[in-house]
Motif scaffolding. Structure first.
Motif, short mmCIF file in Angstrom:
data_model
loop_
_atom_site.label_atom_id
_atom_site.label_comp_id
_atom_site.label_asym_id
_atom_site.label_seq_id
_atom_site.Cartn_x
_atom_site.Cartn_y
_atom_site.Cartn_z
N ALA A 181 0.81 -1.21 0.00
CA ALA A 181 0.00 0.00 0.00
C ALA A 181 0.84 1.26 0.00
O ALA A 181 0.37 2.33 -0.36
CB ALA A 181 -0.94 0.01 1.21
N ASP B 143 -10.17 9.09 4.35
CA ASP B 143 -9.57 7.76 4.49
C ASP B 143 -10.15 7.00 5.69
O ASP B 143 -10.28 5.77 5.66
CB ASP B 143 -8.06 7.87 4.65
CG ASP B 143 -7.36 8.19 3.33
OD1 ASP B 143 -8.03 8.14 2.29
OD2 ASP B 143 -6.16 8.51 3.36
N HIS C 5 -14.51 -0.25 4.22
CA HIS C 5 -13.77 -1.51 4.10
C HIS C 5 -14.33 -2.54 5.09
O HIS C 5 -14.57 -3.70 4.75
CB HIS C 5 -12.29 -1.31 4.44
CG HIS C 5 -11.44 -0.83 3.31
ND1 HIS C 5 -11.56 0.42 2.77
CD2 HIS C 5 -10.44 -1.43 2.64
CE1 HIS C 5 -10.67 0.57 1.82
NE2 HIS C 5 -9.97 -0.55 1.70
N ASP D 11 -9.17 -4.28 -4.64
CA ASP D 11 -8.80 -3.37 -3.57
C ASP D 11 -9.80 -2.23 -3.52
O ASP D 11 -10.12 -1.63 -4.56
CB ASP D 11 -7.39 -2.82 -3.78
CG ASP D 11 -6.80 -2.24 -2.51
OD1 ASP D 11 -6.45 -3.03 -1.60
OD2 ASP D 11 -6.70 -1.00 -2.40
N LYS E 132 -10.87 1.55 -2.51
CA LYS E 132 -10.24 2.84 -2.28
C LYS E 132 -11.32 3.89 -2.01
O LYS E 132 -12.44 3.80 -2.52
CB LYS E 132 -9.40 3.27 -3.49
CG LYS E 132 -8.20 2.37 -3.77
CD LYS E 132 -7.21 2.36 -2.62
CE LYS E 132 -5.98 1.50 -2.94
NZ LYS E 132 -5.09 1.38 -1.75
N SER E 133 -10.96 4.91 -1.24
CA SER E 133 -11.94 5.90 -0.79
C SER E 133 -12.03 7.12 -1.69
O SER E 133 -12.59 8.14 -1.28
CB SER E 133 -11.61 6.34 0.64
OG SER E 133 -10.28 6.85 0.73
N THR F 195 -6.60 7.74 -11.22
CA THR F 195 -6.52 7.42 -9.80
C THR F 195 -6.16 5.96 -9.61
O THR F 195 -5.32 5.60 -8.76
CB THR F 195 -7.85 7.73 -9.10
OG1 THR F 195 -8.17 9.12 -9.26
CG2 THR F 195 -7.77 7.41 -7.61
N HIS G 9 -2.46 3.46 -7.99
CA HIS G 9 -2.40 2.29 -7.10
C HIS G 9 -1.97 1.04 -7.85
O HIS G 9 -1.99 -0.06 -7.29
CB HIS G 9 -3.77 2.06 -6.47
CG HIS G 9 -4.27 3.23 -5.67
ND1 HIS G 9 -3.71 3.61 -4.47
CD2 HIS G 9 -5.27 4.12 -5.92
CE1 HIS G 9 -4.34 4.67 -4.00
NE2 HIS G 9 -5.30 5.00 -4.86
N ILE H 11 -9.67 -1.96 -8.94
CA ILE H 11 -9.76 -0.94 -7.91
C ILE H 11 -11.22 -0.53 -7.82
O ILE H 11 -11.82 -0.09 -8.80
CB ILE H 11 -8.90 0.29 -8.25
CG1 ILE H 11 -7.42 -0.07 -8.33
CG2 ILE H 11 -9.13 1.39 -7.21
CD1 ILE H 11 -6.74 -0.31 -7.02
N PHE I 268 -14.15 1.83 -6.14
CA PHE I 268 -14.40 3.12 -5.51
C PHE I 268 -15.84 3.16 -4.99
O PHE I 268 -16.74 3.66 -5.68
CB PHE I 268 -14.18 4.26 -6.50
CG PHE I 268 -12.81 4.32 -7.11
CD1 PHE I 268 -11.67 4.42 -6.32
CD2 PHE I 268 -12.64 4.30 -8.49
CE1 PHE I 268 -10.41 4.49 -6.88
CE2 PHE I 268 -11.38 4.38 -9.06
CZ PHE I 268 -10.26 4.47 -8.25
#
Length: 265
Positions: free
Chosen positions: A66, A100, A107, A203, A205-206, A217, A221, A245, A247
Motif C-alpha cells: 500500500a 480515508d 472496508h 482493492d 479505495k476511498s 486514480t 495504485h 480498484i 471506488f
C-alpha cells in the motif's frame, strides 16, 4: 456475529479489528479459512520463499504494497483494461473528518457483509449501523447506501465471475527477490475471488472523484495491485486473471492489467 466455530483461519486482522468493525470477526475467519483449505501453505499462511532463500528466513527489510510496492523492481506496469460505473456517487454528509477514515469504515462493512449476502436487508443494515457507530460515522452515510454499494459490487462480479468463491481481507506474505537482495512483502488483499480460471484481486479505495478521473486514480495504485497479484500468484500457484480498484464512495470500479499479452501476467 453468531456463535459458529470457524476453521483455522489465516491471520485475517490485527487485534483491534473487532473494535474497528463494531462486529464479531468469525465470518472473516471463516472465509479466510476457506482460502487456507483451498491450498495455502503449511500453517495456513500464504508464503513462498525467494529463490536461494530458506523458507521462513528473515528478509532484510519489508515492502508494504500500500505504500512502497514500487520498490519491488521488475513488477509489470499497470494499464487500464476497463472503467465501469456502479450506480452513482454515494451520498455523504461531509464534515470535519478524514475521507480515508470513512474509507476504512466502508472496508470494514464490505468485508463483514460478504458472509451475509443472503441475510435480510434489515440484518445487513444493522451491521452497517454498528460499523458506522464504532467508527464515529453515524449519519455521515446511510446504512442503506452501504448495503446498496455491496449489492452493486456483488452484482458486477456475479455477472463477470459467476460461481466465484469470495474471500475477504486475505493476508499475503512473500519473500521476493529484488536487485537489492531478498525482501519481505507483507500486505492484505481486501477481496480475493477464486475462480476455476484463476484468482481475482480487488482493492477498495476511498476516492470520490468524477468518472473521468477514475482511470488515473486507479493507475496510481497500480504498483500495489501488481505486487499483490504477483505475490499471491507465486504463493497460490494460480494465475491472477484480473485485478480491480473499487471506488464505493464514487460508485465505480476500474479493471487493471499488468504486462503484455494476457490480461494479467
Amino acid at each position: 456475529i453468531g456463535g459458529r466455530t470457524p476453521p483455522q483461519p489465516l491471520r485475517t486482522q490485527e487485534e483491534d479489528t473487532e473494535k474497528r468493525m463494531g462486529v464479531k470477526t468469525e465470518d472473516q475467519a471463516r472465509t479466510a479459512g476457506a482460502v487456507a483449505d483451498a491450498g495455502a501453505g503449511a500453517g495456513g499462511v500464504w508464503y513462498r520463499g525467494a529463490a536461494g532463500a530458506a523458507a521462513g528466513a528473515m528478509a532484510r527489510y519489508r515492502i508494504a504494497p500500500a505504500r512502497n510496492a514500487g520498490e519491488w523492481e521488475g513488477l509489470a506496469e499497470a494499464r487500464v483494461v476497463g472503467v465501469h460505473e456502479l450506480g452513482g456517487r454515494m451520498g455523504v454528509n461531509w464534515g470535519a473528518f478524514e475521507v480515508d477514515a470513512l474509507g476504512s469504515a466502508m472496508h470494514a462493512f464490505l468485508a463483514a457483509d460478504v458472509a451475509r449476502a443472503r441475510a435480510t436487508a434489515e440484518a445487513r443494515e444493522a451491521v452497517a449501523a454498528r460499523v458506522l457507530e464504532a467508527n464515529g460515522f453515524t449519519g455521515v452515510v446511510s446504512c442503506e447506501a452501504l448495503v446498496a454499494a455491496a449489492d452493486r459490487l456483488r452484482a458486477f462480479f456475479g455477472e463477470r465471475f459467476p460461481g466465484a468463491r469470495w474471500h475477504v481481507e486475505v493476508p499475503v506474505r512473500a519473500s521476493v527477490a529484488t536487485a537489492g537482495g531478498a525482501r519481505r512483502l507483507e500486505g492484505q488483499i481486501d477481496l480475493l475471488l477464486e475462480t476455476a480460471e484463476g484468482l481475482v484481486v480487488v482493492d477498495h479505495k476511498s476516492a470520490t472523484g468524477e468518472p473521468s478521473g477514475w482511470a488515473d486514480t486507479a493507475l496510481k495504485h497500480g504498483p500495489q495491485l501488481a505486487a499483490y497479484a504477483r505475490a499471491v500468484s507465486l504463493a497460490r500457484g494460480s494465475a491472477v486473471r484480473a485485478a480491480f480498484i473499487h471506488f464505493p464512495l464514487a460508485g465505480g470500479i476500474v479493471e487493471l492489467g499488468f504486462g503484455r499479452g494476457t490480461r494479467n501476467e
